[in-house]
Design a protein around this motif. Sequence first.
Motif, PDB file in Angstrom:
ATOM      1  N   ASN A 476       0.865  -1.183   0.000  1.00 10.77           N
ATOM      2  CA  ASN A 476       0.000   0.000   0.000  1.00 10.77           C
ATOM      3  C   ASN A 476       0.900   1.230   0.000  1.00 10.77           C
ATOM      4  O   ASN A 476       1.328   1.719   1.043  1.00 10.77           O
ATOM      5  N   ARG A 477       1.209   1.721  -1.206  1.00  7.99           N
ATOM      6  CA  ARG A 477       2.233   2.738  -1.387  1.00  7.99           C
ATOM      7  C   ARG A 477       1.683   4.141  -1.150  1.00  7.99           C
ATOM      8  O   ARG A 477       0.482   4.398  -1.232  1.00  7.99           O
ATOM      9  N   PHE A 478       2.653   5.068  -0.922  1.00  4.33           N
ATOM     10  CA  PHE A 478       2.330   6.491  -0.849  1.00  4.33           C
ATOM     11  C   PHE A 478       2.679   7.182  -2.165  1.00  4.33           C
ATOM     12  O   PHE A 478       1.946   8.050  -2.625  1.00  4.33           O
ATOM     13  N   SER A 479       3.794   6.777  -2.778  1.00  4.50           N
ATOM     14  CA  SER A 479       4.218   7.352  -4.057  1.00  4.50           C
ATOM     15  C   SER A 479       4.119   6.290  -5.149  1.00  4.50           C
ATOM     16  O   SER A 479       4.003   5.101  -4.873  1.00  4.50           O
ATOM     17  N   THR A 485      -2.059   0.440  -5.721  1.00  3.75           N
ATOM     18  CA  THR A 485      -2.578   1.276  -4.657  1.00  3.75           C
ATOM     19  C   THR A 485      -3.924   0.750  -4.222  1.00  3.75           C
ATOM     20  O   THR A 485      -4.530  -0.107  -4.894  1.00  3.75           O
ATOM     21  N   LYS A 486      -4.387   1.246  -3.128  1.00  2.00           N
ATOM     22  CA  LYS A 486      -5.685   0.867  -2.593  1.00  2.00           C
ATOM     23  C   LYS A 486      -6.676   1.988  -2.863  1.00  2.00           C
ATOM     24  O   LYS A 486      -6.411   3.162  -2.577  1.00  2.00           O
ATOM     25  N   ASP A 487      -7.803   1.603  -3.446  1.00  2.00           N
ATOM     26  CA  ASP A 487      -8.862   2.569  -3.712  1.00  2.00           C
ATOM     27  C   ASP A 487      -9.571   2.874  -2.395  1.00  2.00           C
ATOM     28  O   ASP A 487     -10.208   1.994  -1.801  1.00  2.00           O
ATOM     29  N   GLY A 522      -0.224   3.328   3.721  1.00  2.00           N
ATOM     30  CA  GLY A 522      -0.627   4.214   2.638  1.00  2.00           C
ATOM     31  C   GLY A 522      -0.135   5.629   2.803  1.00  2.00           C
ATOM     32  O   GLY A 522      -0.196   6.421   1.857  1.00  2.00           O
ATOM     33  N   THR A 523       0.364   5.989   3.963  1.00  2.00           N
ATOM     34  CA  THR A 523       0.922   7.322   4.200  1.00  2.00           C
ATOM     35  C   THR A 523       2.417   7.379   3.952  1.00  2.00           C
ATOM     36  O   THR A 523       3.003   8.461   3.877  1.00  2.00           O
ATOM     37  N   GLU A 524       3.044   6.207   3.838  1.00  2.69           N
ATOM     38  CA  GLU A 524       4.453   6.109   3.503  1.00  2.69           C
ATOM     39  C   GLU A 524       4.695   4.769   2.809  1.00  2.69           C
ATOM     40  O   GLU A 524       3.907   3.834   2.957  1.00  2.69           O
ATOM     41  N   ASN A 525       5.760   4.685   2.066  1.00  5.11           N
ATOM     42  CA  ASN A 525       6.052   3.450   1.345  1.00  5.11           C
ATOM     43  C   ASN A 525       6.507   2.361   2.316  1.00  5.11           C
ATOM     44  O   ASN A 525       7.378   2.605   3.153  1.00  5.11           O
ATOM     45  N   PRO A 526       5.944   1.141   2.209  1.00  4.31           N
ATOM     46  CA  PRO A 526       6.327   0.067   3.131  1.00  4.31           C
ATOM     47  C   PRO A 526       7.707  -0.489   2.792  1.00  4.31           C
ATOM     48  O   PRO A 526       8.236  -0.279   1.698  1.00  4.31           O
ATOM     49  N   GLY A 545       3.393  -6.613  -6.855  1.00  7.21           N
ATOM     50  CA  GLY A 545       3.696  -5.194  -6.789  1.00  7.21           C
ATOM     51  C   GLY A 545       5.007  -4.874  -7.467  1.00  7.21           C
ATOM     52  O   GLY A 545       5.645  -5.740  -8.081  1.00  7.21           O
ATOM     53  N   ASP A 546       5.411  -3.627  -7.348  1.00  3.56           N
ATOM     54  CA  ASP A 546       6.666  -3.185  -7.956  1.00  3.56           C
ATOM     55  C   ASP A 546       7.819  -3.528  -7.023  1.00  3.56           C
ATOM     56  O   ASP A 546       8.484  -2.657  -6.462  1.00  3.56           O
TER      57      ASP A 546
END
Length: 678
Positions: A476-479, A485-487, A522-526, A545-546
């Motif tokens: 659940n990425r931020f950038s 991403t999560k809708d 979702g507020t920062e990259n895991p 994922g990437d």
Amino acid sequence: MGTAFPMLLVLSLLLYPNGISKSLAARPPVVNIGSILQLNSTTGGVAAIAINAALEDINSDPTVLNGTTLKVETKDTNCFDGFLGMVQALQFMETDVIAIVGPQCSTIAHIISYVANELRVPLMSFASDATLSSIQFPFFVRTAPSDLYQMAAVAAVVDYNHWKIVTAIYIDDDFGRNGIAALDDALTAKRCKISYKIGFPANAKKSELINLLVSVSYMESRVIILHTGAEPGLKLFSMANRLNMMGNGYVWIATDWLSAYLDANSSVPAETISGMQGVLTLRPHIPSSEMKGNLISKWSRQSQKYNHSDLRVNTYGFYVYDSVWAVARALDAFFDDGGSISFSNDSRLRDGAGGTLHLEAMSIFDKGKKLLDKIRKVNFTGPSGKVQFDASGDLIHPAYEIINVIGNGMRTIGFWSNYSGLLSTVPPEALYSKSPNTSLANQQLYDVIWPGQTAQRPRGWVFPSNAKELKIGIPNRFSFREFVTKDNVTGSMKGYCIDVFTQALALLPYPVTYKFVPFGSGTENPHYDKLIQMVESNELDGAVGDIAVTMKRTVIADFTQPFIETGLVILAPVKRHITTSWAFLQPFTLEMWCVTGLFFLVVGVVVWVLEHRINDEFRGSPRQQMITIFWFSFSTLFLRKYHEHLRARCVTHMAICCFDHSIQLYRESYFHPDRATT
């Protein structure tokens, strides 16, 4: 008188080469052998007829045993009640017999083998349990192929059809468990495996068998190996047919119990045979011969004589028939070698409590070891083929026929032999004269009609209906949310990587249930290393994922082929929607303008200091000198060299002057020819 005595001496030597006293005195008029069978079973009934048929042929042949009559004492035992069967067998061991044919049950065979070792009585058993070996039980003589070879043949069929997982159903006793253990080893050698094993007791109820089949239907594998006896095996087939488990997609492989039942019973109910269409089964291979044909032709008379007119000879009948002959030939060699029949009591066998087993009545066969050696050295050809034992105590050249149940009977689709370890459409006896060819490219079977009346080979597995959902970890990425991403509105996962994953699943020929498990706030990259560790520890079944493929991560997890490859790139921020024509000035900051102006001033002052004393253009009023300084500063910064600039100005100025002068001369010569000059 003088010539008669030498002639009698020569004749006696020809008839009794080992001596008259030794040959005649050592042969008793009657010798008893025993048999431990379950007479109410198909195999037991066939074995009883075969024993009596062999005794008739042996006792009517004057070249065998030289007048000694061979008799049999039969004990009817219960194979399904292990305790009662063992007690009955132990009671039978009180009888003085020189050899025993049987038992047919693995459970009883294990117990009787211990007793046979103690009493030194050869045990001519056709039990196929692979754990019964001559190493542990020296007096155990296997007169039929071991399950080691049968399961190797089953594994060859599984591997030939490119199936990798199977389900094993077996009767839960020594015979079933040990047979499936041998199958497991054989499949492992072929890089296949048993994905689900399920056993059941011999006295299982109908409801228990139905629950068993229902649990099997939930499994992934559709290749089912059935290793049971005839009675429970037929019940399972009947119930499987009612549960629609004998249709398309299923593969049933029954061990040799099915072929033995179908061969021995002259009238199989139509409902029974129709409920097992497409089933594969195995049969020990017995080559065609005149002796085999003779036994088959006189079998009906023998079966009617012993009130088993409904039984025909099967492979076990041939093996039992030759087992009795092996005892007779070994006994004949035993007598020729001076052997005698005598028994002695074992002081260790005392039933002090006064029980009914009468252990003290059991006697040791004094020359049992010598008779056993003669049995292991027999070498003759009988209805079952070549009767000869190898160093491990098994019959040489074990082979099996692969049979397809179709229509009202069975059809042989190929053979398996231990000689080559391969499946072939050529009978094994045709290969024994050649060097064994173990190349898998030579394997071949005839076409099979599979369950559901189809000639197309079943895939052999389906996605199990009771399987758990796959847990797929999603960062659940931020950038760079375009990748994954999560809708926040629907709560579902989206992005390029998700699209690739779902499209790949759509190409599979079976459904796969899964659920996405977001990883990160979702507020920062895991941190992706932790995500990979969750896959390695089975907290997640996979991740999408990437995720960069690094050396550290490949040690603990497997990666797909990357579907995004950037190569060597330079990342730079980009502002979109630039519409002004002065956009090229945006890189010039205030500091840069100040530095540029300072360069203008410094360069101008330097040029003025160098030029104002010798160059009239750097003189004049202060305002004119300031303009000249800034002009030459600008020209110096934006031209390669100041002198090139001056040279260019001079050349250009001269060219213009020359051009103007030429024009002036041309005009004068045109309008005033008298003024023309060269």
